[in-house]
Design a protein around this motif. Structure first.
Motif, PDB file in Angstrom:
ATOM      1  N   VAL A 126      36.559  60.660 116.009  1.00  0.00           N
ATOM      2  CA  VAL A 126      37.160  61.279 114.552  1.00  0.00           C
ATOM      3  C   VAL A 126      38.806  61.109 114.563  1.00  0.00           C
ATOM      4  O   VAL A 126      39.353  60.891 113.589  1.00  0.00           O
ATOM      5  N   GLU A 127      39.344  61.316 115.636  1.00  0.00           N
ATOM      6  CA  GLU A 127      40.554  61.294 115.574  1.00  0.00           C
ATOM      7  C   GLU A 127      41.277  59.747 115.385  1.00  0.00           C
ATOM      8  O   GLU A 127      42.169  59.327 114.422  1.00  0.00           O
ATOM      9  N   ALA A 128      40.569  58.918 116.007  1.00  0.00           N
ATOM     10  CA  ALA A 128      40.944  57.294 115.634  1.00  0.00           C
ATOM     11  C   ALA A 128      40.722  57.124 114.449  1.00  0.00           C
ATOM     12  O   ALA A 128      41.152  56.277 113.675  1.00  0.00           O
ATOM     13  N   TYR A 129      39.592  57.246 113.766  1.00  0.00           N
ATOM     14  CA  TYR A 129      39.075  57.114 112.503  1.00  0.00           C
ATOM     15  C   TYR A 129      40.242  57.639 111.324  1.00  0.00           C
ATOM     16  O   TYR A 129      40.518  56.922 110.547  1.00  0.00           O
ATOM     17  N   ALA A 130      40.506  58.831 111.693  1.00  0.00           N
ATOM     18  CA  ALA A 130      41.660  59.549 110.880  1.00  0.00           C
ATOM     19  C   ALA A 130      42.848  58.896 110.841  1.00  0.00           C
ATOM     20  O   ALA A 130      43.464  58.389 109.748  1.00  0.00           O
ATOM     21  N   ALA A 131      43.412  58.423 112.016  1.00  0.00           N
ATOM     22  CA  ALA A 131      44.356  57.665 112.385  1.00  0.00           C
ATOM     23  C   ALA A 131      44.313  56.300 111.631  1.00  0.00           C
ATOM     24  O   ALA A 131      45.332  55.865 110.905  1.00  0.00           O
ATOM     25  N   PHE A 132      43.258  55.731 111.561  1.00  0.00           N
ATOM     26  CA  PHE A 132      42.983  54.233 111.141  1.00  0.00           C
ATOM     27  C   PHE A 132      43.186  54.378 109.565  1.00  0.00           C
ATOM     28  O   PHE A 132      43.799  53.587 109.070  1.00  0.00           O
ATOM     29  N   MET A 133      42.487  55.360 108.805  1.00  0.00           N
ATOM     30  CA  MET A 133      42.334  55.356 107.539  1.00  0.00           C
ATOM     31  C   MET A 133      43.679  55.717 107.021  1.00  0.00           C
ATOM     32  O   MET A 133      44.098  55.046 106.137  1.00  0.00           O
ATOM     33  N   LYS A 134      44.410  56.719 107.677  1.00  0.00           N
ATOM     34  CA  LYS A 134      45.891  56.963 107.074  1.00  0.00           C
ATOM     35  C   LYS A 134      46.507  55.828 107.162  1.00  0.00           C
ATOM     36  O   LYS A 134      47.279  55.431 106.205  1.00  0.00           O
ATOM     37  N   THR A 135      46.881  54.981 108.406  1.00  0.00           N
ATOM     38  CA  THR A 135      47.661  53.905 108.278  1.00  0.00           C
ATOM     39  C   THR A 135      47.147  52.805 107.507  1.00  0.00           C
ATOM     40  O   THR A 135      48.001  52.046 106.691  1.00  0.00           O
ATOM     41  N   TYR A 136      45.686  52.493 107.297  1.00  0.00           N
ATOM     42  CA  TYR A 136      45.087  51.505 106.443  1.00  0.00           C
ATOM     43  C   TYR A 136      45.763  51.657 105.002  1.00  0.00           C
ATOM     44  O   TYR A 136      46.175  50.833 104.287  1.00  0.00           O
TER      45      TYR A 136
ATOM     46  N   LEU B 157      32.582  75.550 113.277  1.00  0.00           N
ATOM     47  CA  LEU B 157      31.382  74.411 113.822  1.00  0.00           C
ATOM     48  C   LEU B 157      32.335  73.201 114.300  1.00  0.00           C
ATOM     49  O   LEU B 157      31.497  72.228 114.638  1.00  0.00           O
ATOM     50  N   GLY B 158      33.631  73.118 113.903  1.00  0.00           N
ATOM     51  CA  GLY B 158      34.301  71.834 114.334  1.00  0.00           C
ATOM     52  C   GLY B 158      35.372  71.793 113.274  1.00  0.00           C
ATOM     53  O   GLY B 158      35.859  72.592 112.592  1.00  0.00           O
ATOM     54  N   ARG B 159      35.687  70.457 113.042  1.00  0.00           N
ATOM     55  CA  ARG B 159      36.736  69.915 112.016  1.00  0.00           C
ATOM     56  C   ARG B 159      36.252  68.963 111.172  1.00  0.00           C
ATOM     57  O   ARG B 159      34.953  68.216 111.295  1.00  0.00           O
TER      58      ARG B 159
ATOM     59  N   ILE C 134      29.154  62.219 110.423  1.00  0.00           N
ATOM     60  CA  ILE C 134      29.398  63.397 111.340  1.00  0.00           C
ATOM     61  C   ILE C 134      29.351  62.679 112.833  1.00  0.00           C
ATOM     62  O   ILE C 134      28.673  61.817 113.066  1.00  0.00           O
ATOM     63  N   GLU C 135      30.278  63.190 113.654  1.00  0.00           N
ATOM     64  CA  GLU C 135      30.482  62.611 114.777  1.00  0.00           C
ATOM     65  C   GLU C 135      30.873  63.748 115.913  1.00  0.00           C
ATOM     66  O   GLU C 135      31.553  64.559 115.587  1.00  0.00           O
ATOM     67  N   ILE C 136      30.252  63.782 116.914  1.00  0.00           N
ATOM     68  CA  ILE C 136      30.134  64.637 117.930  1.00  0.00           C
ATOM     69  C   ILE C 136      31.500  64.284 118.959  1.00  0.00           C
ATOM     70  O   ILE C 136      32.125  65.157 119.326  1.00  0.00           O
ATOM     71  N   ASP C 137      32.102  63.143 119.102  1.00  0.00           N
ATOM     72  CA  ASP C 137      33.154  62.746 119.776  1.00  0.00           C
ATOM     73  C   ASP C 137      34.151  62.903 118.988  1.00  0.00           C
ATOM     74  O   ASP C 137      34.695  62.250 118.186  1.00  0.00           O
ATOM     75  N   GLY C 138      35.151  63.935 119.661  1.00  0.00           N
ATOM     76  CA  GLY C 138      36.294  64.327 118.852  1.00  0.00           C
ATOM     77  C   GLY C 138      37.233  63.051 118.570  1.00  0.00           C
ATOM     78  O   GLY C 138      38.203  62.959 117.808  1.00  0.00           O
TER      79      GLY C 138
ATOM     80  N   PHE D  36      33.120  64.830 109.677  1.00  0.00           N
ATOM     81  CA  PHE D  36      33.168  65.920 110.418  1.00  0.00           C
ATOM     82  C   PHE D  36      33.292  65.559 111.872  1.00  0.00           C
ATOM     83  O   PHE D  36      32.368  64.911 112.344  1.00  0.00           O
ATOM     84  N   ASP D  37      34.007  66.439 112.592  1.00  0.00           N
ATOM     85  CA  ASP D  37      34.220  66.526 114.071  1.00  0.00           C
ATOM     86  C   ASP D  37      33.188  67.886 114.539  1.00  0.00           C
ATOM     87  O   ASP D  37      33.552  68.795 114.599  1.00  0.00           O
ATOM     88  N   ALA D  38      31.744  67.264 114.506  1.00  0.00           N
ATOM     89  CA  ALA D  38      31.005  68.294 114.819  1.00  0.00           C
ATOM     90  C   ALA D  38      29.494  67.693 115.316  1.00  0.00           C
ATOM     91  O   ALA D  38      29.377  66.449 115.378  1.00  0.00           O
ATOM     92  N   ASP D  39      28.546  68.685 115.718  1.00  0.00           N
ATOM     93  CA  ASP D  39      27.016  68.205 116.246  1.00  0.00           C
ATOM     94  C   ASP D  39      26.272  67.903 114.900  1.00  0.00           C
ATOM     95  O   ASP D  39      26.214  68.790 114.101  1.00  0.00           O
ATOM     96  N   THR D  40      25.785  66.755 114.874  1.00  0.00           N
ATOM     97  CA  THR D  40      24.794  66.484 113.749  1.00  0.00           C
ATOM     98  C   THR D  40      23.594  67.389 113.575  1.00  0.00           C
ATOM     99  O   THR D  40      22.994  67.430 112.552  1.00  0.00           O
TER     100      THR D  40
END
Length: 312
Positions: free
Chosen positions: A159-169, A191-193, A152-156, A208-212
């Motif tokens: 989350v976008e950076a992690y999603a891009a990294f995992m897809k590329t990896y 609640l988020g993404r 869970i991470e509140i900073d979108g 999750f892109d949401a508040d913990t």
């Protein structure tokens, strides 16, 4: 048998200065005590006694470079016990960004949390939750072990950076997978993404892109085995300090934890003394585990980091 542990070098020189003491405390958590430090060929080794059956677990120590059988006082025989490694180690090291936690410390925190649970380190496929996931170092270490990971991470942007990294990896490694980002709604409220990736049909990672503080609304009760939280050291959450964040978020985190599961967290002791952190965990219904101490170490000006572990 007597064994000699050679510590892995770290790119972080400040962490390297603390590595021997942290490794000694981690060995204690694994049920082994360091007897002495010896120097052979200009290199320092931590000497400990253990049974050969313990080596598959000890191969996963966070700062291990190599383990040797020690014969006499100066003869080393390498042990070829491999660590858990379901991916290449660049899953952990390729990402470089300001504020990234040292990978050795991330592994240490995950290890001691797993050891505090009711289940054997090597005999269970754990489900790990990082409720303050950042850009996913803890999630990736869980994946390295072959476990499932939820963050869970509140900073979108993280989350976008992690999603891009995992897809590329996963694409570059030609690992079969599916990955997608979708909205999260409960009772008609957004609640988020969430980013989800299914890896080779055997592992799952979700961020999750949401508040913990909303963690309980994002997932079902008793759905995770371990909660691993490296709390922000000098960052104030939108509801207040890290201590205020814990008071607001811990009840929801604990509801997600299965009985027998464990929560491990690290934090800046300048913001809250160890006794206060223990009190917060106990008020949330957890029992602080004994023998998981000796992890306090200096990180930076104004930051001294410690670990506390508790079981449900």
């Amino acid at each position: 048998m007597r064994y000699a542990l050679l510590l892995a070098p770290s790119a972080n020189r400040v962490y390297t200065r603390s590595a021997a003491g942290l490794a000694s405390s981690e060995l204690k958590a694994f049920g082994t005590k360091v007897e002495e430090t010896i120097v052979l060929g200009g290199l320092s080794y931590l000497v400990f006694e253990g049974e050969p059956e313990s080596l598959p677990r000890l191969a996963n120590l966070s700062s291990v470079c190599a383990i040797f059988e020690l014969h006499g006082n100066d003869m080393l025989r390498p042990i070829g016990e491999p660590p858990l490694a379901h991916f290449d180690d660049d899953l952990l090291t390729i990402q470089k960004y300001a504020g990234k936690t040292n990978e050795h410390f991330t592994k240490l925190l995950l290890n001691v949390t797993a050891l505090a649970s009711s289940w054997d380190f090597l005999q269970r496929k754990f489900v790990v939750l990082d409720p303050v996931a950042g850009r996913g170092t803890t999630l990736n270490q869980a994946l390295m072990y072959g476990w499932d990971a939820i963050g869970i991470e509140i900073d979108g942007k993280h989350v976008e950076a992690y999603a891009a990294f995992m897809k590329t990896y996963l694409q570059r490694k030609r690992i079969k997978h599916t990955a997608d980002t979708t909205p999260v709604r409960r009772d008609g409220r957004r609640l988020g993404r969430r980013f989800d990736a299914s890896i080779a049909g055997s592992q799952q990672v979700t961020l999750f892109d949401a508040d913990t503080v909303e963690a309980r609304k994002l997932m079902k009760a008793h759905c995770v085995d371990l909660i691993v939280a490296d709390l922000p050291y000098n960052v104030v959450h939108k509801i207040g300090s890290p201590t205020q964040l814990l008071r607001a978020a811990l009840p929801g985190w604990v509801e997600l934890l299965r009985p027998g599961g464990a929560l491990g967290m690290s934090w800046n002791t300048h913001l809250a003394p160890r006794e206060q952190a223990i009190t917060l965990l106990e008020e949330a219904g957890l029992r602080v585990s004994e023998g998981f101490d000796g992890f306090e170490h200096w990180v930076d000006q104004g930051i001294t980091r410690d670990i506390v572990v508790a079981r449900k």
